[in-house]
Design a protein around this motif. Structure first.
Motif, mmCIF file in Angstrom:
data_model
loop_
_atom_site.group_PDB
_atom_site.id
_atom_site.type_symbol
_atom_site.label_atom_id
_atom_site.label_comp_id
_atom_site.label_asym_id
_atom_site.label_seq_id
_atom_site.Cartn_x
_atom_site.Cartn_y
_atom_site.Cartn_z
ATOM 1 N N ARG A 748 52.524 80.316 27.156
ATOM 2 C CA ARG A 748 51.633 79.156 27.266
ATOM 3 C C ARG A 748 51.107 78.713 25.909
ATOM 4 N N PHE A 770 43.084 73.704 27.723
ATOM 5 C CA PHE A 770 43.567 73.499 29.092
ATOM 6 C C PHE A 770 42.375 73.477 30.041
ATOM 7 N N GLY A 771 42.436 72.600 30.994
ATOM 8 C CA GLY A 771 41.398 72.556 31.999
ATOM 9 C C GLY A 771 40.182 71.755 31.583
ATOM 10 N N THR A 772 40.262 71.068 30.448
ATOM 11 C CA THR A 772 39.144 70.210 30.052
ATOM 12 C C THR A 772 38.936 69.138 31.124
ATOM 13 N N SER A 773 37.675 68.864 31.434
ATOM 14 C CA SER A 773 37.384 67.944 32.541
ATOM 15 C C SER A 773 37.830 66.520 32.192
ATOM 16 N N LYS A 774 38.038 65.764 33.228
ATOM 17 C CA LYS A 774 38.471 64.367 33.056
ATOM 18 C C LYS A 774 37.465 63.591 32.229
ATOM 19 N N PRO A 803 44.818 65.310 33.904
ATOM 20 C CA PRO A 803 44.344 66.505 33.208
ATOM 21 C C PRO A 803 45.467 67.190 32.414
ATOM 22 N N ASP A 804 45.166 67.643 31.244
ATOM 23 C CA ASP A 804 46.095 68.349 30.353
ATOM 24 C C ASP A 804 47.265 67.484 29.898
#
Length: 812
Positions: A748, A770-774, A803-804
């Motif tokens: 990854r 990764f996984g940062t909010s919109k 996302p991502d």
RNA sequence: GGGGCUGUGGCGGAAUUGGCAGACGCACCAGAUUUAGGUUCUGGCGUUCGAGAGGACGUAAGGGUUCAAGUCCCUUCAGCCCCACCA
């Protein structure tokens, strides 16, 4: 440690010699491993290696090696056969015993083949020219004879003057022989042996629904069209003169009230009675014209026979015509013409001024007016002016009227197939002798089983055109009848070599059995074939025949499977100079030439790299140097980093990530798509990264990297992979070692690259965890200078965030 | 006539689920190494405007759906394959 130059000859010959007698993929019967049975079409026993087979080897060989590394049990045999004889060697076919000729070539071939493909199970070699193979061909023939699946009849056959032999329908291409596309096929009447493949027409078709998952749709469609099932009815019109029935086949019995004539094929048997001398001559002219012309170019022609027929439904009288577009070989050789509802009939009847009577109207319209009809109405609708059936839908009328005909004895529902029985007689030396004896007293007598195999005599002379050379060999022909002991003649026809290819893969499972074709238990273990690889050109010939053989052997009680092949893969052809590469065209390039120059590893990898396997590949050697360069890069990298090559270690993380990503990518491509070209491309990418970051790789990380690289290469470039494998101190064949696994964590990326678009156009990129909010992504994208400039003075109407992946601002 | 497939740089091809078009390789150009050539290593390489930063265009042609199309839908064109008077 200094690097070593890549010397493919030294590496390949070294391992080639060591592996000379090894069987890496020797099948382990009854092992607990999952089964995997790769089959490839046979190499042709010609002097030069057929390049099409390099593609077979590349694909099947790489796949077998991969599957083995994944823990599958691979049966991957090599077979030798007698078909595919080069056209220019037709003389040889009549002179040299097939067995001798084949064996002569096998020795030479094996050397080349071994370098390309050493993953075969050599013990399971099957030569279809061997007497033992003849024995079982003949045994199958006699079993079919007992069951009425083999029969003899006088038939018009396709005859190739150049081959001087009979061709099956499947072997006629555009009116010419499939091997001589410049030689028109002639029609001749001969006593011929046939196999009743039509007895299985229905099953061959319906069983295809089980194959949908593993077979290419294209192949199934071709087979469906070839079998050509159509549902309809057979109806007897009565000859007005004497009441004798004329049976016609129709799929649209609902239109029978619109039948305005009955048309017979020019070769219809009734013509003998109906026609005068002039009519017979015209009919014969039609038959001849049809044999020599492209079917598409023939204009519809016909003439009135002078007789009438009675429509059994309406009782009306209609004229009987003879026309060239009615085929004796399909249906009953006679049709009822319904011009109002059939294209061809309409064209014909308008041309000759025959009445047009509409009897079906569209569901939402009125019955067409005649005269003045411009085109027929060929769809289903409601029938009208049709007596007691008026008002029914076409579908309903079809059913009821067919049943009515049956009830009253002048017809019945019927299903017609386009597929015809398989003519297997060949007036050729090169093939399995058909094991029967013709006795003047007893008729056709099968050769007793204990006298099998009937083998071909050696050293015979070519005869004149058109007769089997075997007829001139008294010791072969003159025999005593097994029944009465009197003088008799042996059958001199030999079998179509497609018989050989119809079941050889069963024989692979038990190649040395001398009491049966094969042990049913072994077949039960191996079959169905998990994966078959072959050329697309076999979609209707070989693949239908072998499906037929499977069903026949099942009914004999030898096997239990209904189909031979679970999954089918049709590889693209090799094209050279714009044409399919083949011996008869004469554009075969010796791939062994390339192998000799740059090595078998390069040759194999280059073919795999050129295109995905299902696609045809244009043979040009320009790109081959690139592959060779790549293999050299790999080898030099590996050898100079064998030991003590420790770098700073600052690139370890990046390189290991790439390594695991590569394993992941290749594993995926291998499992699902077989897109070896992208597999190889990603190994190249990996090596590019290794070169760029070589100084930053630590001594601790390097061994793992080199070892994995060798394993990844093993399916594609086995010799090089093996050499590296040995250099790093490992023993045994590299492909006995498990396929590398990847760690998703290591594969990854640390951060995701986010694409920022304005109105769908790329304007900026940014990195984000990764996984940062919109919301945060949108906010950060807005903060970008360039994006701000683009948005300046405009209104953001909508913001799309994946996302991502991406942020897209829609502005006005 | 019916059925199927394909169309992306100079070339072979990548883009697996609608989300950065052109991965990887060939050819070509430049630099380093070399006496030179070859090999090897490094970089460039869709078109176009611009000195540059950067912009516009671009997946056979045209239209549509969508925030977004090589990818989905419709029309057309071209090429390939299979079947073809199959009643």
């Amino acid at each position: 440690m200094p690097e070593k130059p890549y010397d493919h000859n030294q590496i390949e010959l070294k391992w080639h010699d060591r592996w000379e007698n090894a069987d890496f993929y020797k099948a382990e019967e009854n092992s607990s491993k999952p089964k995997f049975y790769v089959l490839e079409m046979l190499p042709y026993p010609s002097g030069t290696l057929h390049i099409g087979h390099i593609r077979n080897y590349s694909i099947g060989d790489a796949l077998a090696r991969y599957k083995w590394m994944r823990g599958f049990n691979v049966l991957h045999p090599m077979g030798w056969d007698a078909f595919g004889l080069p056209a220019e060697n037709a003389a040889i076919a009549n002179k040299v015993p097939p067995r001798e000729w084949t064996l002569r070539n096998i020795a030479a071939m094996k050397k080349t083949h071994r370098r390309f493909a050493f993953s075969y199970d050599w013990d399971r070699e099957v030569s279809t020219c061997e007497p033992e193979y003849y024995r079982w061909n003949q045994w199958f023939f006699l079993e079919m004879l007992k069951r009425g699946l083999a029969y003899r009849k006088r038939a018009l056959v396709n005859w190739c003057p150049k081959c001087a032999t009979v061709l099956a329908n499947e072997q006629v291409v555009e009116g010419c022989c499939w091997r001589h596309d410049d030689t028109p096929v002639e029609q001749r009447a001969l006593e011929q042996w046939f196999l009743k493949i039509t007895a299985y027409a229905d099953e061959l078709l319906t069983a295809m629904s089980d194959l949908e998952e593993g077979w290419p749709e294209r192949v199934l469609t071709m087979q469906r069209n070839w079998i050509g099932r159509s549902e309809g009815a057979e109806i007897d019109f009565k000859l007005a003169d004497d009441g004798q029935p004329i049976r016609v086949f129709t799929t649209r019995v609902d239109t029978i009230y619109g039948a305005t004539c009955v048309i017979l094929a020019p070769e219809h048997p009734l013509n003998e009675q109906l026609l005068d001398a002039e009519g017979k001559a015209r009919a014969k002219a039609m038959v001849d014209a049809r044999a020599n012309k492209d079917p598409g170019d023939i204009e519809k022609e016909g003439f009135f026979s002078g007789h009438y027929a009675i429509n059994p439904f309406s009782g009306g009288q209609v004229p009987i015509w003879i026309a060239n577009f009615v085929l004796m070989g399909y249906g009953t050789g006679a049709i009822m013409a319904v011009p109002a509802h059939d294209e061809r009939d309409f064209e014909f009847c308008r041309k000759y001024g025959i009445a047009v009577v509409p009897v079906v109207r569209p569901l939402d319209g009125a019955l067409a007016a005649e005269p003045g009809m411009k085109e027929p109405f060929t769809e289903y609708g409601l029938v009208e002016n049709t007596g007691q059936w008026s008002g029914l839908t076409s579908e309903e009328a079809r059913r009821q009227m067919a049943a009515f005909a049956k009830q009253h004895g002048f017809g019945e529902p019927a299903i017609t197939f386009r597929i015809k029985d398989w003519g297997i007689s060949r007036q050729r030396y090169w093939g399995t002798p058909i094991p029967v004896i013709h006795c003047p007293k007893c008729g056709v007598v099968p050769v007793p089983e204990d006298q099998l195999p009937v083998i071909l005599p050696e050293r015979i002379e070519i005869t004149g055109e058109g007769r089997s050379p075997l007829e001139n060999v008294p010791s072969f022909v003159n025999v005593n009848c097994p029944q009465c002991g009197g003088a008799a003649r042996r059958e001199t026809d030999t079998m179509d070599t497609f018989i050989d290819s119809s079941w050889y893969f069963y024989r692979y499972c038990d190649p040395h059995n001398s009491t049966m074709p094969f042990d049913p238990a072994k077949i039960a273990y191996w079959f169905e074939i998990d994966q078959y690889i072959g050329g697309v050109e076999h979609a209707i010939l070989h693949l239908i025949y072998s499906r037929f053989f499977t069903k026949m052997m099942r009914d004999i009680g030898l096997i239990q499977n209904n189909e031979p092949v679970r999954r089918m893969f049709t590889q693209g052809m090799v094209i050279a100079e714009g044409k399919k590469m083949s011996k008869s065209v004469g554009n075969v390039v010796g791939a062994d030439l390339l192998a000799g120059e740059l090595g078998a590893d390069t040759a194999r990898m280059f073919v795999l790299f050129a295109a995905p396997p299902e696609k045809e590949v244009d043979w040009r050697r320009e790109g081959a140097e690139g592959v060779y360069r790549f293999l050299g890069r790999v080898y030099r990298f590996a050898t100079r980093n064998l030991e003590g090559a420790g770098g700073s270690g600052e690139s370890d993380r990046k390189v290991l990530r790439k390594l695991h990503q590569t394993v992941k990518k290749i594993t995926g491509d291998f499992e699902t798509r077989w897109h070896f070209n992208t597999c190889i491309a990603s190994i190249m990418e990996l090596v590019n990264v290794l070169y760029a970051d070589e100084a930053g790789i630590s001594a601790a990380a390097m061994p793992q990297i080199v070892e994995t690289l060798a394993l990844l290469l093993a399916p594609f470039a086995p010799y090089l992979a093996q050499e590296i494998w040995e250099e790093i101190g490992n023993e045994g064949p590299v492909f006995r070692y498990p396929w590398p696994s990847f760690n998703p964590e290591l594969a990854r990326e640390d951060e995701a690259e986010i694409v920022v678009q304005v109105n769908g156009k790329l304007r900026a990129r940014m990195m984000a965890a990764f996984g940062t909010s919109k919301e945060e992504l949108a906010e950060r994208a807005l903060a970008d200078e360039k994006v701000r400039a683009m948005l300046d003075g405009k209104q953001v109407v909508k913001t799309v965030v994946v996302p991502d992946k991406l942020v897209n601002f829609v502005v006005k």
